[in-house]
Design a protein around this motif. Structure first.
Motif, PDB file in Angstrom:
ATOM      1  N   ALA A 110       0.816  -1.218   0.000  1.00 58.18           N
ATOM      2  CA  ALA A 110       0.000   0.000   0.000  1.00 58.18           C
ATOM      3  C   ALA A 110       0.846   1.264   0.000  1.00 58.18           C
ATOM      4  N   ARG A 111       1.946   1.268   0.729  1.00 50.99           N
ATOM      5  CA  ARG A 111       2.759   2.483   0.799  1.00 50.99           C
ATOM      6  C   ARG A 111       3.331   2.880  -0.551  1.00 50.99           C
ATOM      7  N   HIS A 112       3.547   1.931  -1.447  1.00 46.69           N
ATOM      8  CA  HIS A 112       4.022   2.234  -2.798  1.00 46.69           C
ATOM      9  C   HIS A 112       2.860   2.387  -3.774  1.00 46.69           C
ATOM     10  N   ARG A 113       1.821   1.619  -3.547  1.00 43.51           N
ATOM     11  CA  ARG A 113       0.675   1.633  -4.463  1.00 43.51           C
ATOM     12  C   ARG A 113       0.092   3.030  -4.613  1.00 43.51           C
ATOM     13  N   GLU A 114      -0.110   3.709  -3.489  1.00 42.72           N
ATOM     14  CA  GLU A 114      -0.713   5.042  -3.525  1.00 42.72           C
ATOM     15  C   GLU A 114       0.130   6.014  -4.336  1.00 42.72           C
ATOM     16  N   SER A 115       1.442   6.028  -4.090  1.00 38.06           N
ATOM     17  CA  SER A 115       2.293   6.959  -4.830  1.00 38.06           C
ATOM     18  C   SER A 115       2.405   6.568  -6.300  1.00 38.06           C
ATOM     19  N   LEU A 116       2.439   5.273  -6.589  1.00 36.79           N
ATOM     20  CA  LEU A 116       2.457   4.834  -7.987  1.00 36.79           C
ATOM     21  C   LEU A 116       1.213   5.313  -8.725  1.00 36.79           C
ATOM     22  N   LEU A 117       0.061   5.040  -8.142  1.00 34.49           N
ATOM     23  CA  LEU A 117      -1.196   5.399  -8.802  1.00 34.49           C
ATOM     24  C   LEU A 117      -1.331   6.902  -8.990  1.00 34.49           C
ATOM     25  N   SER A 118      -0.984   7.680  -7.972  1.00 37.93           N
ATOM     26  CA  SER A 118      -1.171   9.128  -8.086  1.00 37.93           C
ATOM     27  C   SER A 118      -0.159   9.775  -9.022  1.00 37.93           C
ATOM     28  N   ALA A 119       1.070   9.290  -9.041  1.00 41.10           N
ATOM     29  CA  ALA A 119       2.100   9.921  -9.864  1.00 41.10           C
ATOM     30  C   ALA A 119       2.250   9.312 -11.255  1.00 41.10           C
ATOM     31  N   PHE A 120       1.940   8.012 -11.393  1.00 44.19           N
ATOM     32  CA  PHE A 120       2.265   7.327 -12.639  1.00 44.19           C
ATOM     33  C   PHE A 120       1.107   6.556 -13.264  1.00 44.19           C
ATOM     34  N   GLY A 121       0.064   6.277 -12.535  1.00 45.28           N
ATOM     35  CA  GLY A 121      -1.009   5.434 -13.043  1.00 45.28           C
ATOM     36  C   GLY A 121      -0.755   3.978 -12.700  1.00 45.28           C
ATOM     37  N   SER A 122      -1.549   3.106 -13.285  1.00 52.26           N
ATOM     38  CA  SER A 122      -1.508   1.691 -12.903  1.00 52.26           C
ATOM     39  C   SER A 122      -0.615   0.833 -13.798  1.00 52.26           C
TER      40      SER A 122
END
Length: 148
Positions: A20-32
């Protein structure tokens, strides 16, 4: 920028749940969308797609007349696979890449700035132990006066 080590389990289908700690930043900055590839026999690289495009561009600009460079391009570019995070933050790792990197159930997802490395957890512990035993004098010529 990604950092830290997360020990996680691959499920029976070979899916990796992005913590989760990486998922949120990945999704907000880069998408899925992510890209996984091989550049070493003992781990995989996982890039957010925009970061992968930068690496891909640099690789394609390398001189292809050198057989070693051409072989490296073939490995990294040829094994690159797109990954889409599902609604639960999981990505399906290609079986051939899992097998080649000897990834089994327990893996270490290691944040490395612009990308992640994915290791077999036992191998990650081994390379960590090896790195902790490096003599500071062996690093000095490469790091100069750099210190933490």
């Amino acid at each position: 920028m990604f950092g830290g080590v997360s020990i996680v389990s691959l499920d029976s289908k070979g899916r990796l749940a992005i913590p989760a700690r990486h998922r949120e930043s990945l999704l907000s900055a880069f998408g899925s969308r992510l890209t996984v590839t091989l550049d070493s026999p003992d781990h995989l690289l996982i890039y957010p797609e925009p970061n992968w495009r930068e690496v891909e561009s640099r690789l394609l600009k390398l001189p292809t007349g050198n057989p070693s460079v051409k072989a490296y391009q073939r490995v990294v570019l040829g094994h690159a696979e797109p990954l889409d995070m599902d609604g639960n933050g999981r990505v399906l790792l290609p079986a051939r890449l899992r097998e080649r990197s000897k990834l089994d159930k327990e893996v270490a997802l290691v944040g490395m700035g612009n990308r992640f490395e994915l290791w077999n957890a036992a191998d990650w512990e081994r390379v960590t132990d090896e790195a902790l035993n490096i003599e500071p004098a062996d690093l000095e010529p490469h790091l100069g006066d750099f210190s933490l």
